[in-house]
Motif scaffolding. Structure first.
Motif, mmCIF file in Angstrom:
data_model
loop_
_atom_site.group_PDB
_atom_site.id
_atom_site.type_symbol
_atom_site.label_atom_id
_atom_site.label_comp_id
_atom_site.label_asym_id
_atom_site.label_seq_id
_atom_site.Cartn_x
_atom_site.Cartn_y
_atom_site.Cartn_z
ATOM 1 N N GLU A 31 32.379 30.539 3.984
ATOM 2 C CA GLU A 31 32.011 31.319 5.151
ATOM 3 C C GLU A 31 32.856 30.899 6.359
ATOM 4 O O GLU A 31 33.296 29.754 6.462
ATOM 5 C CB GLU A 31 30.525 31.136 5.488
ATOM 6 C CG GLU A 31 29.567 31.665 4.439
ATOM 7 C CD GLU A 31 29.233 30.628 3.367
ATOM 8 O OE1 GLU A 31 29.874 29.541 3.359
ATOM 9 O OE2 GLU A 31 28.346 30.897 2.533
ATOM 10 N N ILE A 32 33.080 31.828 7.285
ATOM 11 C CA ILE A 32 33.799 31.491 8.510
ATOM 12 C C ILE A 32 33.052 30.381 9.248
ATOM 13 O O ILE A 32 31.835 30.437 9.423
ATOM 14 C CB ILE A 32 33.929 32.735 9.419
ATOM 15 C CG1 ILE A 32 35.005 33.685 8.872
ATOM 16 C CG2 ILE A 32 34.263 32.347 10.851
ATOM 17 C CD1 ILE A 32 36.426 33.226 9.109
ATOM 18 N N ASP A 33 33.793 29.378 9.692
ATOM 19 C CA ASP A 33 33.218 28.279 10.463
ATOM 20 C C ASP A 33 33.418 28.596 11.946
ATOM 21 O O ASP A 33 34.498 28.372 12.507
ATOM 22 C CB ASP A 33 33.898 26.963 10.092
ATOM 23 C CG ASP A 33 33.187 25.748 10.674
ATOM 24 O OD1 ASP A 33 32.582 25.879 11.755
ATOM 25 O OD2 ASP A 33 33.247 24.675 10.048
ATOM 26 N N LEU A 34 32.381 29.110 12.577
ATOM 27 C CA LEU A 34 32.505 29.543 13.966
ATOM 28 C C LEU A 34 32.631 28.362 14.925
ATOM 29 O O LEU A 34 33.309 28.460 15.951
ATOM 30 C CB LEU A 34 31.323 30.430 14.344
ATOM 31 C CG LEU A 34 31.250 31.766 13.598
ATOM 32 C CD1 LEU A 34 30.006 32.540 14.016
ATOM 33 C CD2 LEU A 34 32.498 32.602 13.849
ATOM 34 N N ASP A 35 31.985 27.247 14.600
ATOM 35 C CA ASP A 35 32.110 26.059 15.455
ATOM 36 C C ASP A 35 33.547 25.536 15.421
ATOM 37 O O ASP A 35 34.137 25.236 16.474
ATOM 38 C CB ASP A 35 31.143 24.971 14.987
ATOM 39 C CG ASP A 35 31.269 23.700 15.816
ATOM 40 O OD1 ASP A 35 31.002 23.762 17.031
ATOM 41 O OD2 ASP A 35 31.641 22.659 15.248
ATOM 42 N N ALA A 36 34.116 25.433 14.226
ATOM 43 C CA ALA A 36 35.509 24.993 14.115
ATOM 44 C C ALA A 36 36.448 25.995 14.787
ATOM 45 O O ALA A 36 37.437 25.599 15.430
ATOM 46 C CB ALA A 36 35.882 24.815 12.650
ATOM 47 N N SER A 37 36.148 27.269 14.653
ATOM 48 C CA SER A 37 36.981 28.300 15.272
ATOM 49 C C SER A 37 36.975 28.160 16.790
ATOM 50 O O SER A 37 38.023 28.262 17.444
ATOM 51 C CB SER A 37 36.486 29.687 14.871
ATOM 52 O OG SER A 37 36.585 29.878 13.472
ATOM 53 N N VAL A 62 42.863 40.634 5.495
ATOM 54 C CA VAL A 62 42.360 41.455 4.393
ATOM 55 C C VAL A 62 41.234 40.759 3.634
ATOM 56 O O VAL A 62 40.563 41.384 2.811
ATOM 57 C CB VAL A 62 43.488 41.827 3.407
ATOM 58 C CG1 VAL A 62 44.502 42.729 4.092
ATOM 59 C CG2 VAL A 62 44.166 40.591 2.841
ATOM 60 N N LEU A 63 41.011 39.466 3.917
ATOM 61 C CA LEU A 63 39.958 38.707 3.255
ATOM 62 C C LEU A 63 38.731 38.538 4.145
ATOM 63 O O LEU A 63 37.764 37.877 3.748
ATOM 64 C CB LEU A 63 40.480 37.328 2.846
ATOM 65 C CG LEU A 63 41.803 37.297 2.074
ATOM 66 C CD1 LEU A 63 42.169 35.864 1.723
ATOM 67 C CD2 LEU A 63 41.738 38.158 0.822
ATOM 68 N N LEU A 64 38.745 39.133 5.336
ATOM 69 C CA LEU A 64 37.643 38.995 6.286
ATOM 70 C C LEU A 64 36.756 40.231 6.273
ATOM 71 O O LEU A 64 37.246 41.366 6.166
ATOM 72 C CB LEU A 64 38.182 38.783 7.699
ATOM 73 C CG LEU A 64 39.098 37.577 7.931
ATOM 74 C CD1 LEU A 64 39.566 37.558 9.382
ATOM 75 C CD2 LEU A 64 38.389 36.278 7.580
ATOM 76 N N SER A 65 35.461 40.009 6.417
ATOM 77 C CA SER A 65 34.523 41.128 6.504
ATOM 78 C C SER A 65 34.521 41.693 7.924
ATOM 79 O O SER A 65 34.949 41.019 8.878
ATOM 80 C CB SER A 65 33.107 40.654 6.157
ATOM 81 O OG SER A 65 32.575 39.866 7.206
ATOM 82 N N PRO A 66 34.021 42.911 8.105
ATOM 83 C CA PRO A 66 33.920 43.466 9.461
ATOM 84 C C PRO A 66 33.104 42.585 10.402
ATOM 85 O O PRO A 66 33.467 42.413 11.572
ATOM 86 C CB PRO A 66 33.247 44.823 9.232
ATOM 87 C CG PRO A 66 33.655 45.207 7.846
ATOM 88 C CD PRO A 66 33.672 43.917 7.081
#
Length: 326
Positions: A31-37, A62-66
């Protein structure tokens, strides 16, 4: 300049833009790590970049969800605001294979707070992509959204679809198409387009920093470059030196940046490893798996990692010698 085209209501600012890599959690689904981002966005902004490009090629769009795309825009805007840079431009990738999909992605980006949209041409059925299809596609998307559109020219990722300067010039006349990122590496397009248009009418950016000076010398407005994920201060310094008229110093730094950027040409995995190795600690993101590509793609092996370190090492001292911008 020969065009009498009126200036765009919202030109893309001059400068250096990293196409920011996506960071993931160390879980089976990555899953995307929003804290790291947030930490990584903040690090880049402190490094002096002029904006952030999200959901582009380096972000594995292309590997990311909306929903992930929208979340990243929101986090980037928060990072900029928290650092006192609420005006910092956030450009969201909105590339879809259909006009409808691209419009939907543009609407999502706008609702999340993006300032501009970066749009590749359709390319799945390359033989069907005529000039008419390209012109209609960009105009239809630009008509349907208030999000200002930046054209993204990257033939290597688009089944060889290469928009020539005449096509780009046609699109420049649309009031909601504000510029182009040239990852095609064609300096001739820069000089032809900047002869016709001012920055405010239609801005032109190199798609890599290894030809930033040639782009600027040809009248271009900056660059979107993967190496700015790794050495943002060095690329920002290169841009500043040229604009300050310190030509010899700029040329010397351009050569060093170009040598290091060889590693980014090796693909997403090499770029992400370099970001971890050289920038992860400074950004406060210390988990190497956060920088792995999203499955099914794999990180580099030890031999490639060692090569990446070797060809980029010479920029470390320069990067560390430069102050934070904010």
């Amino acid at each position: 300049m020969t065009s009498t085209l009126p200036p765009k209501s919202k030109p893309l600012p001059h400068g250096v833009y990293p196409p920011v890599i996506s960071l993931y959690k160390s879980t089976p689904r990555q899953e995307i790590d929003l804290d790291a981002s947030y930490k990584f966005f903040s690090h880049l902004i402190r490094g002096g970049v002029d904006g952030l490009v999200l959901a582009g090629t380096n972000a594995e769009a292309v590997l990311l969800s909306p929903e992930e795309r929208k979340d990243l825009v929101k986090i980037a805007k928060k990072a900029a605001s928290d650092l006192g840079r609420p005006e910092l431009a956030v450009i969201a990738g909105i590339s879809g294979q259909s006009t409808n999909e691209s419009i939907r992605l543009a609407e999502d980006a706008l609702s999340a707070g993006a300032d501009f949209g970066l749009l590749l041409p359709p390319n799945y059925w390359a033989k069907a992509v005529t000039e008419y299809v390209i012109l209609s596609f960009y105009r239809d998307v630009a008509d349907a959204t208030e999000l200002p559109i930046v054209i993204y020219s990257f033939p290597a990722m688009c089944n060889g679809i290469d928009m020539n300067s005449d096509t780009l010039s046609e699109l420049a006349h649309h009031p909601n198409i504000v510029g182009v990122k040239l990852t095609c590496g064609n300096a001739g397009k820069v000089t032809r387009l900047t002869q016709e248009y001012t920055h405010e009418q239609f801005s032109v950016y190199a798609g890599a920093s290894d030809w930033l000076i040639p782009c600027l010398a040809g009248g271009g407005s900056g660059c979107v470059t993967g190496i700015a994920n790794i050495f943002p201060k060095s690329v920002a310094k290169l841009y500043t030196l040229w604009n300050a008229g310190q030509i010899q110093e700029a040329k010397e730094l351009q050569g060093l940046v170009a040598q290091a950027e060889k590693a980014c040409k090796e693909g997403i995995a090499a770029t992400k490893y370099a970001a971890f190795h050289f920038a992860g600690s400074a950004a406060g993101v210390n988990d190497p798996k956060a920088f792995w590509p999203r499955k099914p793609y794999t990180p580099c092996g030890n031999e490639k990692n060692a090569w990446v370190e070797k060809v980029m090492q010479h920029l470390v001292q320069i990067e560390q010698s430069l102050p934070d911008a904010v």
